[in-house]
Design a protein around this motif. Structure first.
Motif, PDB file in Angstrom:
ATOM      1  N   ILE A 150       0.313  -1.193   0.095  1.00 32.34           N
ATOM      2  CA  ILE A 150      -0.133  -0.265   0.215  1.00 32.34           C
ATOM      3  C   ILE A 150       0.921   1.836   0.844  1.00 32.34           C
ATOM      4  N   VAL A 151       0.719   2.780  -0.243  1.00 29.07           N
ATOM      5  CA  VAL A 151       1.012   3.807  -0.512  1.00 29.07           C
ATOM      6  C   VAL A 151       0.573   4.679   0.208  1.00 29.07           C
ATOM      7  N   ALA A 152       0.923   5.810   0.753  1.00 33.56           N
ATOM      8  CA  ALA A 152      -0.008   6.498   1.752  1.00 33.56           C
ATOM      9  C   ALA A 152       1.660   8.167   1.460  1.00 33.56           C
ATOM     10  N   THR A 153       0.575   8.713   1.006  1.00 35.15           N
ATOM     11  CA  THR A 153       1.156  10.576   0.856  1.00 35.15           C
ATOM     12  C   THR A 153       0.580  11.279   1.752  1.00 35.15           C
ATOM     13  N   SER A 154       1.432  12.628   2.283  1.00 32.54           N
ATOM     14  CA  SER A 154       1.392  13.195   2.855  1.00 32.54           C
ATOM     15  C   SER A 154       1.591  14.929   2.646  1.00 32.54           C
ATOM     16  N   PRO A 155       1.200  16.068   2.798  1.00 35.57           N
ATOM     17  CA  PRO A 155       2.250  17.152   2.699  1.00 35.57           C
ATOM     18  C   PRO A 155       3.142  17.953   3.703  1.00 35.57           C
ATOM     19  N   LEU A 156       3.832  17.590   3.224  1.00 33.50           N
ATOM     20  CA  LEU A 156       4.916  18.663   4.713  1.00 33.50           C
ATOM     21  C   LEU A 156       3.800  19.467   5.665  1.00 33.50           C
ATOM     22  N   HIS A 202       4.250  22.116   7.816  1.00 35.16           N
ATOM     23  CA  HIS A 202       5.327  23.541   8.206  1.00 35.16           C
ATOM     24  C   HIS A 202       5.147  23.776   9.408  1.00 35.16           C
ATOM     25  N   PHE A 203       4.408  23.559  10.327  1.00 34.81           N
ATOM     26  CA  PHE A 203       4.325  23.274  12.001  1.00 34.81           C
ATOM     27  C   PHE A 203       5.850  22.451  12.732  1.00 34.81           C
ATOM     28  N   GLY A 204       4.938  20.897  12.667  1.00 34.19           N
ATOM     29  CA  GLY A 204       5.645  19.693  13.300  1.00 34.19           C
ATOM     30  C   GLY A 204       7.074  19.164  11.905  1.00 34.19           C
ATOM     31  N   GLY A 205       7.195  19.956  10.422  1.00 34.44           N
ATOM     32  CA  GLY A 205       8.346  19.293  10.460  1.00 34.44           C
ATOM     33  C   GLY A 205       7.858  18.143   9.639  1.00 34.44           C
ATOM     34  N   MET A 206       9.450  17.576   9.082  1.00 36.03           N
ATOM     35  CA  MET A 206       9.308  16.021   8.650  1.00 36.03           C
ATOM     36  C   MET A 206       9.033  15.212   9.653  1.00 36.03           C
ATOM     37  N   GLU A 207       9.409  15.129  10.956  1.00 34.82           N
ATOM     38  CA  GLU A 207       8.235  14.287  11.629  1.00 34.82           C
ATOM     39  C   GLU A 207       7.265  14.181  11.831  1.00 34.82           C
ATOM     40  N   LYS A 208       6.456  15.637  11.954  1.00 36.55           N
ATOM     41  CA  LYS A 208       5.256  15.533  11.553  1.00 36.55           C
ATOM     42  C   LYS A 208       4.019  15.057  10.457  1.00 36.55           C
ATOM     43  N   THR A 209       5.434  15.052   9.458  1.00 39.68           N
ATOM     44  CA  THR A 209       5.185  15.040   8.224  1.00 39.68           C
ATOM     45  C   THR A 209       4.570  13.332   7.976  1.00 39.68           C
ATOM     46  N   GLU A 210       5.527  12.539   9.135  1.00 41.61           N
ATOM     47  CA  GLU A 210       6.144  11.074   8.306  1.00 41.61           C
ATOM     48  C   GLU A 210       5.032  10.276   9.368  1.00 41.61           C
ATOM     49  N   GLU A 211       4.741  10.970  10.770  1.00 42.99           N
ATOM     50  CA  GLU A 211       3.538  10.359  12.082  1.00 42.99           C
ATOM     51  C   GLU A 211       2.139  10.713  10.491  1.00 42.99           C
ATOM     52  N   GLU A 251      -1.919   7.364   8.162  1.00 41.84           N
ATOM     53  CA  GLU A 251      -2.751   6.712   6.677  1.00 41.84           C
ATOM     54  C   GLU A 251      -2.188   5.352   6.284  1.00 41.84           C
ATOM     55  N   LEU A 252      -0.717   5.380   6.433  1.00 39.86           N
ATOM     56  CA  LEU A 252      -1.081   3.223   5.877  1.00 39.86           C
ATOM     57  C   LEU A 252      -1.719   2.217   7.624  1.00 39.86           C
ATOM     58  N   LYS A 253      -1.829   2.912   8.008  1.00 50.51           N
ATOM     59  CA  LYS A 253      -2.407   2.407   9.306  1.00 50.51           C
ATOM     60  C   LYS A 253      -3.454   1.700   9.067  1.00 50.51           C
ATOM     61  N   ALA A 254      -4.675   3.213   8.484  1.00 53.01           N
ATOM     62  CA  ALA A 254      -5.939   3.598   8.455  1.00 53.01           C
ATOM     63  C   ALA A 254      -6.225   2.320   6.790  1.00 53.01           C
ATOM     64  N   LYS A 255      -5.416   2.123   5.831  1.00 51.32           N
ATOM     65  CA  LYS A 255      -5.453   1.443   4.559  1.00 51.32           C
ATOM     66  C   LYS A 255      -5.460   0.013   4.965  1.00 51.32           C
ATOM     67  N   LEU A 280       5.706  13.554   1.381  1.00 50.95           N
ATOM     68  CA  LEU A 280       6.043  12.022   1.883  1.00 50.95           C
ATOM     69  C   LEU A 280       5.875  11.388   1.204  1.00 50.95           C
ATOM     70  N   THR A 281       6.028  10.176   0.653  1.00 51.01           N
ATOM     71  CA  THR A 281       5.618   9.526   0.180  1.00 51.01           C
ATOM     72  C   THR A 281       6.022   8.041   0.611  1.00 51.01           C
ATOM     73  N   LEU A 282       5.234   7.014   1.185  1.00 52.03           N
ATOM     74  CA  LEU A 282       5.359   5.944   2.005  1.00 52.03           C
ATOM     75  C   LEU A 282       4.912   4.647   1.123  1.00 52.03           C
ATOM     76  N   TYR A 283       5.586   3.625   1.202  1.00 53.15           N
ATOM     77  CA  TYR A 283       5.435   2.720   0.459  1.00 53.15           C
ATOM     78  C   TYR A 283       5.420   1.440   1.707  1.00 53.15           C
ATOM     79  N   GLY A 284       4.118   1.202   1.697  1.00 57.72           N
ATOM     80  CA  GLY A 284       3.897  -0.056   3.109  1.00 57.72           C
ATOM     81  C   GLY A 284       3.250  -1.644   2.185  1.00 57.72           C
ATOM     82  N   ASP A 285       4.598  -2.600   3.592  1.00 57.40           N
ATOM     83  CA  ASP A 285       3.927  -3.689   2.786  1.00 57.40           C
ATOM     84  C   ASP A 285       2.976  -4.447   3.985  1.00 57.40           C
TER      85      ASP A 285
END
Length: 215
Positions: free
Chosen positions: A149-155, A157-166, A171-175, A203-208
């Protein structure tokens, strides 16, 4: 249990009436105007009107007779009991006014039930998502692979990369939950700065996803 439910509905209707009175002082809204709207929708045929009232009273637990359109003693007694239960004025028989009374409270209950159903759906969704675990490559070897599965999140503005990855991981968990999986492993991540500047970064995450029998 029945007593608790009755108390709940009594409190709900009293609250509704109190709010209606307050609003009526501010905007001209009142309960009677709402009843009139339902009265206008009442069947013009007396037999059909009586049947509708019998159905409504039966659904509320006040009437256990046949739905025959005959406004006999049982139907009138049930209507009177309903009006006394909720402190409503007598309508002096089965008429459009009684139809309006019954339906305005049905509308209140329907709105409340819709809210309850939506809350239950959200609760089930959260429960399903929480059942998905992120697993290590070693744990993945003991689970059955399902799909990617794939999940994409916008960067953020306040949490930076850490919040973006969260966000992306949630979204990956929901899918994964939607796919019936209970195991999830992030297999790859791609950060795209975008040509439009900061606001276009993604940021795009790929999950198995896996089905794991050990939990």
């Amino acid at each position: 249990m029945l007593g608790i439910r009755n108390s709940y509905w009594q409190l709900l209707i009293m609250t509704f009436l109190a709010v209606a009175v307050v609003i009526s002082g501010c905007s001209g809204f009142n309960v009677s105007s709402m009843e009139q709207r339902y009265e206008a929708r009442a069947p013009t045929d007396q037999v059909e009107l009586t049947k509708e009232i019998q159905k409504s009273l039966k659904g509320k637990g006040f009437y256990d007779g046949p739905i025959d359109g005959v406004g006999g003693t049982n139907t009138l007694s049930a209507l009177t009991a309903y009006q006394k239960k909720w402190g409503l004025p007598s309508t002096n028989g089965i008429n459009a006014k009684a139809y309006g009374q019954l339906n305005i409270w049905d509308s209140t209950r329907q709105n409340d039930n819709t809210t309850l159903q939506n809350d239950n759906k959200k609760a089930r969704k959260i429960s399903q998502t929480n059942s998905v675990r992120f697993i290590s490559p070693e744990q993945a070897k003991t689970c059955k692979y399902i799909n990617q599965i794939v999940a994409t999140s916008p960067l953020s503005h306040f949490g930076g990369m850490e919040k973006t990855e969260e966000w992306a991981r949630e979204e990956l968990k929901a899918k994964a939950a939607d796919s019936g999986a209970n195991g999830l492993r992030v297999s790859d991540r791609i950060f795209d700065k975008g040509r439009g500047g900061y606001d276009k970064s993604r940021l795009t995450l790929y999950g198995d996803i896996y089905m794991c029998s050990q939990w």
